[in-house]
Design an enzyme around this catalytic site. Structure first.
Site, mmCIF file in Angstrom:
data_model
loop_
_atom_site.group_PDB
_atom_site.id
_atom_site.type_symbol
_atom_site.label_atom_id
_atom_site.label_comp_id
_atom_site.label_asym_id
_atom_site.label_seq_id
_atom_site.Cartn_x
_atom_site.Cartn_y
_atom_site.Cartn_z
ATOM 1 N N THR A 72 0.839 -1.207 0.000
ATOM 2 C CA THR A 72 0.000 0.000 0.000
ATOM 3 C C THR A 72 0.872 1.255 0.000
ATOM 4 O O THR A 72 0.660 2.173 -0.801
ATOM 5 C CB THR A 72 -0.943 -0.013 1.226
ATOM 6 O OG1 THR A 72 -1.762 -1.183 1.133
ATOM 7 C CG2 THR A 72 -1.821 1.224 1.276
ATOM 8 N N ASN A 151 -5.083 -8.950 -8.505
ATOM 9 C CA ASN A 151 -5.239 -9.701 -7.257
ATOM 10 C C ASN A 151 -6.547 -10.477 -7.163
ATOM 11 O O ASN A 151 -6.647 -11.432 -6.418
ATOM 12 C CB ASN A 151 -5.118 -8.754 -6.054
ATOM 13 C CG ASN A 151 -5.949 -7.509 -6.203
ATOM 14 O OD1 ASN A 151 -5.819 -6.773 -7.183
ATOM 15 N ND2 ASN A 151 -6.820 -7.258 -5.260
ATOM 16 N N GLN A 179 1.169 -8.968 -6.524
ATOM 17 C CA GLN A 179 0.715 -10.357 -6.709
ATOM 18 C C GLN A 179 1.668 -11.157 -7.600
ATOM 19 O O GLN A 179 1.587 -12.384 -7.642
ATOM 20 C CB GLN A 179 -0.691 -10.380 -7.321
ATOM 21 C CG GLN A 179 -1.774 -9.859 -6.398
ATOM 22 C CD GLN A 179 -2.083 -10.788 -5.232
ATOM 23 O OE1 GLN A 179 -1.857 -11.994 -5.283
ATOM 24 N NE2 GLN A 179 -2.598 -10.226 -4.143
ATOM 25 N N SER A 199 5.367 -6.722 -1.965
ATOM 26 C CA SER A 199 5.027 -6.799 -0.547
ATOM 27 C C SER A 199 5.408 -8.167 0.015
ATOM 28 O O SER A 199 5.048 -9.195 -0.575
ATOM 29 C CB SER A 199 3.519 -6.561 -0.400
ATOM 30 O OG SER A 199 3.132 -6.708 0.939
ATOM 31 N N HIS A 201 4.484 -10.122 2.477
ATOM 32 C CA HIS A 201 3.584 -11.163 2.991
ATOM 33 C C HIS A 201 2.849 -11.942 1.912
ATOM 34 O O HIS A 201 2.075 -12.842 2.218
ATOM 35 C CB HIS A 201 2.592 -10.568 4.001
ATOM 36 C CG HIS A 201 1.528 -9.688 3.422
ATOM 37 N ND1 HIS A 201 0.217 -10.087 3.341
ATOM 38 C CD2 HIS A 201 1.564 -8.437 2.905
ATOM 39 C CE1 HIS A 201 -0.509 -9.102 2.830
ATOM 40 N NE2 HIS A 201 0.293 -8.093 2.554
ATOM 41 N N CYS A 325 -9.168 -6.312 0.898
ATOM 42 C CA CYS A 325 -9.534 -4.989 1.389
ATOM 43 C C CYS A 325 -10.977 -4.645 1.112
ATOM 44 O O CYS A 325 -11.607 -3.927 1.868
ATOM 45 C CB CYS A 325 -8.643 -3.940 0.741
ATOM 46 S SG CYS A 325 -6.989 -4.529 0.550
#
Ligand code: PLP
Length: 398
Positions: A72, A151, A179, A199, A201, A325
């Site tokens: 983000t 995503n 992704q 990202s 995670h 989200c």
């Protein structure tokens, strides 16, 4: 009760091997990487190592890698930072209509600040329409932001073509690879991108840590102001174990990329085949083949996706009704509307995203439960045509 996790596009568990490697950097080597003493220097070594690993994984130089708090922040920084840095040249930005909310909502904020944004249309599979993209370009366009892979529906964009279009027009090109990183082979020089986000995670690394690749020489404003961290471009104490965990997870994902992809593709394809042959009135959202290996997204017609999601949850099966989200909101997914699904069909859509710990048995168990639940929900559904037979097909009969 069985617990089956099929929501890897939302997040993945931290790899225990990596957890073990980064633990000492919480408790023993804990110095602030900005401190000028021995403890600080110990941490700097770790951060430098992490930066080198990430750079190598992306075909970038170490000084082009900036650590952030996640996808983000990286997305926010890319679009905001370039929009502001180039505002004297022009105030028109282009992003796709199916970007992650981290991009979409930031673009909408920028509109309030006086920027103009074109939300580039996509076709029925979610591919950006390249002709329309070219037509959208104006003299004052400074930024094109198109995600590497979506995503929700897993569609992989023609990044090489988009990069070429951006280069021909001298426009900064950013891709959200949150992704795609660790799943697809990414080299920031080929196809050339000016900026790229990822990202930790999403590929078995830690949460709350990300990367923004910024091509050297590119002008970009900072958005997180504070101390002089990240070569004075991003304030905030560096998450030393986090950046190391991200780097090691990315390196490991790339090392095992082919075998992981082969494994999850087999699970995913078996799932898709069974759903398509054993459950009537289903639509596979996204492209049949050009999609992320772990992604399946189905519209189950005449059914509320949320009811199906909750029923699966009661069986211990974790999936998602859209991006992590936007789930929780009753708005149909902007991605599914953008590919032309009617609202009702979009509401009946669910994402299954597989991971390296899933098994074929789990896939079969999930399809078996899906079949039972769907019969029950369609029986109750006021919109299920009474002329339709509410059956599921027997696997053995197909
Ligand atoms: N971009 C995409 C495509 C994503 O899928 C996500 C997370 O779901 C993000 C950005 C946001 O990343 P993070 O959760 O690290 O903030």
């Amino acid at each position: 009760m069985k617990k089956i996790y099929m929501d890897h596009a939302a997040t993945t568990p931290l790899d225990p091997e990596i957890f073990k490697e980064i633990m000492p950097y919480y408790t023993e080597v804990f110095g602030n990487a900005n401190s000028q003493h021995l403890f600080g220097r110990e941490s700097v070594v770790v951060v430098d190592r992490a930066r080198d690993i990430v750079a190598k994984c992306l075909g970038a130089k170490a000084n082009e890698i900036y650590f952030t708090s996640g996808g983000t922040e990286s997305d926010n920084w890319a679009i905001r930072g370039v929009a502001r840095a180039y505002a004297h040249k022009g105030k028109h930005l282009i992003i796709s209509a199916i970007e992650h909310p981290a991009m979409l909502t930031t673009a909408k904020e920028l509109i309030k600040e006086g920027f103009e944004v074109t939300f580039a249309e996509v076709d029925e599979y979610g591919f950006v329409d390249l002709e329309k993209l070219k037509k959208a370009i104006r003299k004052d366009t400074t930024f094109i932001g198109i995600m590497y892979a979506n995503n929700e529906i897993g569609t992989i964009q023609p990044i090489a073509e988009i990069s070429k279009i951006a280069q021909e027009h001298g426009i900064v090109f950013f891709t959200d690879a949150v992704q795609a990183a660790g799943v697809l082979n990414i080299d920031v020089k080929n196809p050339k991108v000016d900026m790229l986000s990822l990202s930790g995670h999403k590929f078995y690394g830690p949460k709350g840590v990300g990367v923004l690749y910024i091509r050297s020489g590119l002008r970009i404003d900072k958005i997180l102001t504070g101390g002089h961290q990240e070569r004075a471009m991003r304030g905030g104490t560096t998450n030393v174990p986090g950046v190391l965990g991200l780097a090691l997870a990315l390196e490991k994902a790339i090392k095992h990329l082919d075998e992981n992809n082969k494994y999850v593709t087999a699970l995913r394809d078996h799932f898709i085949h069974r759903v398509q042959t054993e459950i009537p009135h289903v639509i596979l959202n996204g492209h049949p083949t050009n999609r992320l290996p772990a992604n399946a997204n189905f519209a189950f017609r005449f059914i509320e996706g949320e009811s199906l999601l909750f029923s699966l949850d009661m069986h211990g099966i974790a999936i998602s009704s859209g991006s992590a989200c936007s789930s929780g909101s009753l708005e149909p997914s902007h991605v599914l509307l953008a590919i032309g699904l009617p609202e009702g069909t979009a509401h009946g859509s669910l994402r299954f995203s597989f991971g390296k710990h899933n098994t074929m048995e789990e896939v079969d168990y999930t399809v078996d439960r899906l079949k039972e639940i769907i019969v029950r929900l369609r029986d109750l559904s006021p919109i299920f045509p009474k002329t339709e037979k509410n059956v599921v097909f027997d696997k053995k009969a197909n």
